[in-house]
Design a protein around this motif. Structure first.
Motif, short mmCIF file in Angstrom:
data_model
loop_
_atom_site.label_atom_id
_atom_site.label_comp_id
_atom_site.label_asym_id
_atom_site.label_seq_id
_atom_site.Cartn_x
_atom_site.Cartn_y
_atom_site.Cartn_z
N ASP A 17 -15.51 -0.50 0.89
CA ASP A 17 -15.05 -1.70 0.21
C ASP A 17 -13.71 -2.11 0.82
O ASP A 17 -13.17 -1.43 1.68
N ARG A 18 -13.19 -3.23 0.38
CA ARG A 18 -11.96 -3.75 0.96
C ARG A 18 -10.78 -2.79 0.76
O ARG A 18 -10.01 -2.54 1.68
N LYS A 19 -10.65 -2.25 -0.41
CA LYS A 19 -9.54 -1.34 -0.70
C LYS A 19 -9.62 -0.08 0.17
O LYS A 19 -8.61 0.38 0.69
N GLY A 20 -10.81 0.46 0.32
CA GLY A 20 -10.98 1.65 1.14
C GLY A 20 -10.60 1.41 2.59
O GLY A 20 -9.99 2.27 3.24
N LEU A 21 -10.98 0.25 3.11
CA LEU A 21 -10.61 -0.08 4.48
C LEU A 21 -9.10 -0.23 4.65
O LEU A 21 -8.51 0.28 5.60
N LEU A 22 -8.50 -0.94 3.72
CA LEU A 22 -7.04 -1.16 3.82
C LEU A 22 -6.25 0.13 3.62
O LEU A 22 -5.15 0.26 4.15
N ASP A 23 -6.81 1.07 2.86
CA ASP A 23 -6.10 2.32 2.61
C ASP A 23 -5.95 3.19 3.85
O ASP A 23 -5.17 4.13 3.86
N LEU A 45 3.39 12.28 16.61
CA LEU A 45 3.24 12.80 15.25
C LEU A 45 3.21 11.69 14.20
O LEU A 45 2.82 11.93 13.06
N CYS A 46 3.60 10.48 14.58
CA CYS A 46 3.53 9.35 13.65
C CYS A 46 2.10 9.11 13.17
O CYS A 46 1.88 8.58 12.10
N PHE A 47 1.13 9.50 13.98
CA PHE A 47 -0.27 9.25 13.63
C PHE A 47 -0.84 10.31 12.68
O PHE A 47 -1.96 10.18 12.21
N LEU A 48 -0.09 11.35 12.41
CA LEU A 48 -0.57 12.42 11.53
C LEU A 48 -0.91 11.94 10.12
O LEU A 48 -2.02 12.19 9.64
N PRO A 49 -0.02 11.22 9.42
CA PRO A 49 -0.42 10.75 8.08
C PRO A 49 -1.54 9.73 8.13
O PRO A 49 -2.38 9.68 7.24
N ALA A 50 -1.59 8.91 9.18
CA ALA A 50 -2.67 7.92 9.29
C ALA A 50 -4.01 8.64 9.45
O ALA A 50 -5.01 8.23 8.85
N ALA A 51 -4.04 9.71 10.22
CA ALA A 51 -5.27 10.47 10.38
C ALA A 51 -5.68 11.15 9.07
O ALA A 51 -6.86 11.21 8.73
N PHE A 52 -4.69 11.62 8.32
CA PHE A 52 -4.98 12.22 7.02
C PHE A 52 -5.64 11.21 6.09
O PHE A 52 -6.67 11.50 5.46
N TYR A 53 -5.05 10.00 6.00
CA TYR A 53 -5.61 8.98 5.12
C TYR A 53 -6.96 8.49 5.61
O TYR A 53 -7.83 8.15 4.80
N MET A 54 -7.17 8.47 6.91
CA MET A 54 -8.47 8.07 7.44
C MET A 54 -9.55 9.06 7.01
O MET A 54 -10.63 8.66 6.56
N GLY A 55 -9.27 10.34 7.14
CA GLY A 55 -10.23 11.35 6.71
C GLY A 55 -10.48 11.32 5.22
O GLY A 55 -11.62 11.48 4.76
N ARG A 56 -9.42 11.11 4.47
CA ARG A 56 -9.54 11.06 3.01
C ARG A 56 -10.41 9.88 2.57
O ARG A 56 -11.29 10.01 1.72
N GLU A 57 -10.17 8.72 3.17
CA GLU A 57 -10.95 7.53 2.81
C GLU A 57 -12.40 7.66 3.27
O GLU A 57 -13.31 7.17 2.60
N LEU A 58 -12.63 8.32 4.38
CA LEU A 58 -14.00 8.55 4.84
C LEU A 58 -14.75 9.42 3.83
O LEU A 58 -15.91 9.14 3.49
N ASN A 95 0.84 -1.19 0.00
CA ASN A 95 0.00 0.00 0.00
C ASN A 95 0.88 1.26 0.00
O ASN A 95 1.74 1.42 0.87
N GLN A 96 0.67 2.14 -0.96
CA GLN A 96 1.46 3.37 -1.04
C GLN A 96 1.24 4.26 0.17
O GLN A 96 2.16 4.94 0.62
N HIS A 97 0.03 4.26 0.70
CA HIS A 97 -0.26 5.08 1.88
C HIS A 97 0.57 4.60 3.07
O HIS A 97 1.08 5.41 3.85
N ALA A 98 0.71 3.29 3.21
CA ALA A 98 1.50 2.73 4.30
C ALA A 98 2.98 3.07 4.11
O ALA A 98 3.69 3.37 5.09
N LEU A 99 3.45 3.06 2.88
CA LEU A 99 4.84 3.40 2.60
C LEU A 99 5.13 4.87 2.93
O LEU A 99 6.15 5.18 3.56
N ILE A 100 4.24 5.75 2.55
CA ILE A 100 4.41 7.17 2.87
C ILE A 100 4.38 7.38 4.39
O ILE A 100 5.17 8.15 4.93
N THR A 101 3.48 6.67 5.06
CA THR A 101 3.41 6.76 6.52
C THR A 101 4.70 6.27 7.15
O THR A 101 5.21 6.87 8.10
N ALA A 102 5.26 5.17 6.63
CA ALA A 102 6.51 4.64 7.16
C ALA A 102 7.65 5.63 6.98
O ALA A 102 8.47 5.82 7.90
N CYS A 103 7.71 6.29 5.85
CA CYS A 103 8.75 7.30 5.61
C CYS A 103 8.59 8.48 6.57
O CYS A 103 9.57 8.98 7.13
#
Length: 97
Positions: free
Chosen positions: A71-77, A28-41, A3-11
């Motif tokens: 859907d599955r992709k949205g959840l995993l993203d 601050l590690c949770f900042l990109p995860a929160a961004f992707y959560m809002g985006r997917e919502l 997942n590209q989102h996970a890779l960006i979060t890892a970086c």
């Protein structure tokens, strides 16, 4: 495929880990995860509205939380970046602080 989102979060988390030596908060590690959560919502909400009448005014503000909108992709993203952020946060707390 990774997942590209996970890779960006890892970086991002790697940068936070390096900066945590200088006092940067590990949370601050949770900042990109929160961004992707809002985006997917927002995308799930759009899919739900598009599947119905197509008019935003016909749906409540919480329609993005309906299980039919996901859907599955949205959840995993957003779940994969969240897992990466949690692992990175734990590693920073255990090994650096």
């Amino acid at each position: 495929m990774f997942n590209q989102h996970a890779l960006i979060t890892a970086c991002f988390c790697a940068a936070i880990a390096a900066l945590s030596v200088f006092g940067c908060p590990a949370s601050l590690c949770f900042l990109p995860a929160a961004f992707y959560m809002g985006r997917e919502l927002a995308q799930a909400e759009g899919r739900y509205i598009k599947a119905g009448t197509g008019k935003r005014a016909d749906y409540p503000w919480y329609c993005g939380f309906y299980k039919e909108a996901w859907d599955r992709k949205g959840l995993l993203d957003w779940l994969e970046p969240l897992a990466v952020a949690a692992e990175s946060y734990a590693a920073i707390k255990i090994f650096w602080m």
